[in-house]
Design a protein around this motif. Structure first.
Motif, PDB file in Angstrom:
ATOM      1  N   ALA A  36       0.888  -1.109   0.040  1.00  0.00           N
ATOM      2  CA  ALA A  36      -0.154  -0.070   0.105  1.00  0.00           C
ATOM      3  C   ALA A  36       0.856   1.211   0.062  1.00  0.00           C
ATOM      4  CB  ALA A  36      -0.963   0.021   1.265  1.00  0.00           C
ATOM      5  N   GLU A  37       2.091   1.341   0.731  1.00  0.00           N
ATOM      6  CA  GLU A  37       2.842   2.383   0.923  1.00  0.00           C
ATOM      7  C   GLU A  37       3.366   2.631  -0.496  1.00  0.00           C
ATOM      8  OE1 GLU A  37       3.778   1.990   5.673  1.00  0.00           O
ATOM      9  OE2 GLU A  37       5.148   0.979   3.993  1.00  0.00           O
ATOM     10  N   ILE A  38       3.983   1.498  -1.206  1.00  0.00           N
ATOM     11  CA  ILE A  38       4.552   1.618  -2.557  1.00  0.00           C
ATOM     12  C   ILE A  38       3.362   2.393  -3.441  1.00  0.00           C
ATOM     13  CG2 ILE A  38       5.518   0.353  -4.646  1.00  0.00           C
ATOM     14  CD1 ILE A  38       6.740  -1.410  -2.444  1.00  0.00           C
ATOM     15  N   ASN A  39       2.183   1.660  -3.252  1.00  0.00           N
ATOM     16  CA  ASN A  39       1.260   2.163  -4.301  1.00  0.00           C
ATOM     17  C   ASN A  39       0.839   3.553  -4.038  1.00  0.00           C
ATOM     18  OD1 ASN A  39      -1.072   1.005  -6.089  1.00  0.00           O
ATOM     19  ND2 ASN A  39      -2.222   1.797  -4.658  1.00  0.00           N
ATOM     20  N   GLU A  40       1.145   4.129  -2.896  1.00  0.00           N
ATOM     21  CA  GLU A  40       0.725   5.728  -2.667  1.00  0.00           C
ATOM     22  C   GLU A  40       1.690   6.658  -3.469  1.00  0.00           C
ATOM     23  OE1 GLU A  40       0.733   5.986   1.614  1.00  0.00           O
ATOM     24  OE2 GLU A  40      -1.171   5.549   1.916  1.00  0.00           O
ATOM     25  N   ILE A  41       2.972   6.015  -3.496  1.00  0.00           N
ATOM     26  CA  ILE A  41       3.849   7.066  -4.001  1.00  0.00           C
ATOM     27  C   ILE A  41       3.820   6.657  -5.495  1.00  0.00           C
ATOM     28  CG2 ILE A  41       4.927   7.054  -2.032  1.00  0.00           C
ATOM     29  CD1 ILE A  41       7.354   5.394  -3.091  1.00  0.00           C
ATOM     30  N   ARG A  42       3.432   5.572  -6.106  1.00  0.00           N
ATOM     31  CA  ARG A  42       3.594   5.130  -7.523  1.00  0.00           C
ATOM     32  C   ARG A  42       3.440   6.267  -8.480  1.00  0.00           C
ATOM     33  NH1 ARG A  42       3.738   0.065  -9.657  1.00  0.00           N
ATOM     34  NH2 ARG A  42       2.832  -0.949  -7.835  1.00  0.00           N
ATOM     35  N   PRO A  43       2.340   6.921  -8.422  1.00  0.00           N
ATOM     36  CA  PRO A  43       1.932   7.953  -9.276  1.00  0.00           C
ATOM     37  C   PRO A  43       3.086   9.028  -9.640  1.00  0.00           C
ATOM     38  CG  PRO A  43      -0.176   7.385  -8.063  1.00  0.00           C
ATOM     39  CD  PRO A  43       0.919   6.514  -7.531  1.00  0.00           C
ATOM     40  N   LEU A  44       3.304   9.754  -8.218  1.00  0.00           N
ATOM     41  CA  LEU A  44       4.443  10.758  -8.176  1.00  0.00           C
ATOM     42  C   LEU A  44       5.746  10.233  -8.428  1.00  0.00           C
ATOM     43  CD1 LEU A  44       5.225  13.462  -7.527  1.00  0.00           C
ATOM     44  CD2 LEU A  44       5.350  12.825  -4.863  1.00  0.00           C
TER      45      LEU A  44
END
Length: 215
Positions: free
Chosen positions: A158-166
């Protein structure tokens, strides 16, 4: 290679929760049940009060049917979460190691098995504190992003997913800027190599003019 739009956007939280459904959790069955044949393999038989490991989705289903009690993972205890929060707050501390889907598992267990968790309200609060601390560290880590890599170990799915777009967009932009800088440097280098040759040619032309004038 540039990342695609789909790769940059990542997953939704329900999609991540779906992926976490195959993670194993421990239950204590409340009724006798025979062995269950699942696609991933057999589980059971279930004999109270013997503990059994089952996939999260099955534990949730049995809990809703009042056929089991879910045993909270050790990392989901209030005391353990407090210790993790202290470790995360330490100066220059790395990310503590947690299960890849710890947020999704915690969300599922708090939703259906709150009565099985000791001090569930404290667990909710500490999970939020832990997540906010790790989010702050993640934002600081993004400042170190370069066109080659971003090194942040022990992030959850989930933490990787949060920063994926940026991360995806920033990484692509940095690579493009590096490519432009490399092109400009190459042109400057070739220009510096051609400079002396051009001056020599001008000097030869001037000598030829002087010789023709003297004649």
């Amino acid at each position: 290679m540039a990342t695609s739009e789909a790769q940059q956007e990542g997953f939704t939280m329900p999609e991540l929760e779906y992926l976490a459904q195959c993670e194993d959790v421990t239950i204590v069955p409340l009724h006798r049940m025979e062995r269950l044949e699942l696609v991933r393999g057999a589980v059971g038989p279930f004999r109270p009060p013997q503990k059994t490991q089952v996939p999260l989705w099955l534990a949730v289903m049995l809990k809703r049917a009042n056929r089991c009690r879910i045993v909270a993972p050790a990392w989901l205890g209030a005391d353990h979460l407090r210790a993790l929060c202290r470790e995360e707050d330490a100066p220059d501390a790395l990310f503590t190691r947690l299960p890849p889907h710890y947020l999704e598992i915690a969300h599922a267990l708090l939703a259906v098995a709150e009565d099985d968790l000791a001090d569930a309200q404290a667990v909710r609060r500490l999970l939020q504190d832990l997540r906010e601390t790790r989010q702050t560290k993640t934002r600081e880590g993004l400042k170190l992003l370069n066109s080659l890599q971003l090194q942040m170990d022990n992030l959850s799915a989930a933490e990787i997913n949060e920063i994926r777009p940026l991360f995806g967009r920033s990484f692509d932009m940095l690579r493009r800027l590096d490519a432009l800088a490399a092109t400009a440097a190459d042109r400057a280098h070739r220009g510096s190599q051609l400079g002396p040759a051009d001056d020599s040619q001008y000097a030869d032309d001037a000598d030829d003019d002087d010789f023709a004038y003297a004649r």
